[in-house]
Design a protein around this motif. Structure first.
Motif, PDB file in Angstrom:
ATOM      1  N   THR A  24       8.509  41.061  33.618  1.00 33.34           N
ATOM      2  CA  THR A  24       7.471  40.209  34.179  1.00 33.34           C
ATOM      3  C   THR A  24       6.115  40.891  34.126  1.00 33.34           C
ATOM      4  OG1 THR A  24       7.772  41.070  36.413  1.00 33.34           O
ATOM      5  CG2 THR A  24       9.081  39.143  35.805  1.00 33.34           C
ATOM      6  N   GLU A  25       5.085  40.085  34.201  1.00 38.22           N
ATOM      7  CA  GLU A  25       3.742  40.650  34.262  1.00 38.22           C
ATOM      8  C   GLU A  25       3.543  41.384  35.588  1.00 38.22           C
ATOM      9  OE1 GLU A  25       0.538  39.108  32.529  1.00 38.22           O
ATOM     10  OE2 GLU A  25       1.659  38.255  30.876  1.00 38.22           O
ATOM     11  N   GLU A  26       4.071  40.826  36.652  1.00 44.45           N
ATOM     12  CA  GLU A  26       4.045  41.501  37.949  1.00 44.45           C
ATOM     13  C   GLU A  26       5.393  42.193  38.086  1.00 44.45           C
ATOM     14  OE1 GLU A  26       2.399  39.308  41.308  1.00 44.45           O
ATOM     15  OE2 GLU A  26       1.863  37.757  39.861  1.00 44.45           O
ATOM     16  N   ARG A  27       5.449  43.436  37.646  1.00 46.13           N
ATOM     17  CA  ARG A  27       6.720  44.123  37.473  1.00 46.13           C
ATOM     18  C   ARG A  27       7.500  44.302  38.769  1.00 46.13           C
ATOM     19  NH1 ARG A  27       5.107  48.912  33.515  1.00 46.13           N
ATOM     20  NH2 ARG A  27       7.235  49.463  33.981  1.00 46.13           N
ATOM     21  N   GLY A  28       6.825  44.363  39.876  1.00 41.82           N
ATOM     22  CA  GLY A  28       7.517  44.500  41.151  1.00 41.82           C
ATOM     23  C   GLY A  28       8.394  43.300  41.483  1.00 41.82           C
ATOM     24  N   LYS A  29       8.086  42.147  40.898  1.00 40.83           N
ATOM     25  CA  LYS A  29       8.891  40.955  41.164  1.00 40.83           C
ATOM     26  C   LYS A  29      10.315  41.108  40.648  1.00 40.83           C
ATOM     27  CE  LYS A  29       5.317  37.527  41.714  1.00 40.83           C
ATOM     28  NZ  LYS A  29       4.845  36.197  41.381  1.00 40.83           N
ATOM     29  N   ALA A  30      10.511  41.887  39.598  1.00 42.98           N
ATOM     30  CA  ALA A  30      11.862  42.125  39.092  1.00 42.98           C
ATOM     31  C   ALA A  30      12.691  42.852  40.156  1.00 42.98           C
ATOM     32  CB  ALA A  30      11.820  42.935  37.804  1.00 42.98           C
ATOM     33  N   LEU A  31      12.070  43.804  40.839  1.00 37.27           N
ATOM     34  CA  LEU A  31      12.778  44.509  41.905  1.00 37.27           C
ATOM     35  C   LEU A  31      13.041  43.576  43.085  1.00 37.27           C
ATOM     36  CD1 LEU A  31      10.981  47.968  41.885  1.00 37.27           C
ATOM     37  CD2 LEU A  31      13.093  47.295  40.749  1.00 37.27           C
ATOM     38  N   ASP A  32      12.060  42.763  43.433  1.00 35.87           N
ATOM     39  CA  ASP A  32      12.259  41.790  44.506  1.00 35.87           C
ATOM     40  C   ASP A  32      13.462  40.898  44.201  1.00 35.87           C
ATOM     41  OD1 ASP A  32       9.989  42.749  45.805  1.00 35.87           O
ATOM     42  OD2 ASP A  32       8.690  41.147  45.073  1.00 35.87           O
ATOM     43  N   GLU A  33      13.582  40.480  42.946  1.00 36.70           N
ATOM     44  CA  GLU A  33      14.675  39.602  42.540  1.00 36.70           C
ATOM     45  C   GLU A  33      16.039  40.299  42.689  1.00 36.70           C
ATOM     46  OE1 GLU A  33      15.934  37.360  38.482  1.00 36.70           O
ATOM     47  OE2 GLU A  33      13.782  37.528  38.887  1.00 36.70           O
ATOM     48  N   ILE A  34      16.093  41.548  42.278  1.00 35.45           N
ATOM     49  CA  ILE A  34      17.350  42.304  42.438  1.00 35.45           C
ATOM     50  C   ILE A  34      17.679  42.476  43.914  1.00 35.45           C
ATOM     51  CG2 ILE A  34      18.395  44.600  42.230  1.00 35.45           C
ATOM     52  CD1 ILE A  34      17.200  44.849  39.498  1.00 35.45           C
TER      53      ILE A  34
END
Length: 125
Positions: A24-34
């Motif tokens: 994602t462009e906002e890379r922290g969102k990938a961690l939020d999703e996990i």
């Protein structure tokens, strides 16, 4: 129990502490999703360290090879960044680009406001 596939780069972002995701462009969102999938709840940013610890333990239990998958120690130079990318590509070639994971079964919900207060260390001046 429902499982879900996540990119290996995202999982390694949790287990290594390095933001390796490319999703994602906002890379922290990938961690939020996990973290949301693994814990079953939407977490505030100050809850992420506790979630990362719990998720790392679960990821290694589900995929033991992750315990030995350590990135090279690199600098923030272009060569260091390239070495990290090559390490990640090698890991994906060996283990696949995604891993199936099961959510946590022992996550303990904490009120996010209470957890924030508990994390703040009061210093006597």
């Amino acid at each position: 129990m429902a499982t879900r596939n996540f990119p290996l780069a995202d999982i390694l972002s949790v287990t290594t502490g390095l933001l390796l995701t490319r999703r994602t462009e906002e890379r922290g969102k990938a961690l939020d999703e996990i973290f949301e999938f693994m814990t079953g709840e939407k977490l505030d940013w100050w809850q992420a360290p506790r979630a990362a610890d719990a998720c790392t333990e679960a990821f290694v239990a589900q995929h033991p090879f992750l315990a030995d998958l350590k990135p090279p120690k690199v600098t923030k130079t272009p060569i260091g960044k390239a070495a990290l990318v090559f390490w990640l590509l090698g890991a994906e070639m060996k283990h696949g680009t995604t891993l199936e994971v099961e959510p946590l079964t022992d996550w303990v919900h904490q009120d996010s406001s209470r957890e924030l207060v508990d994390r703040i260390e009061i210093v006597n001046l």
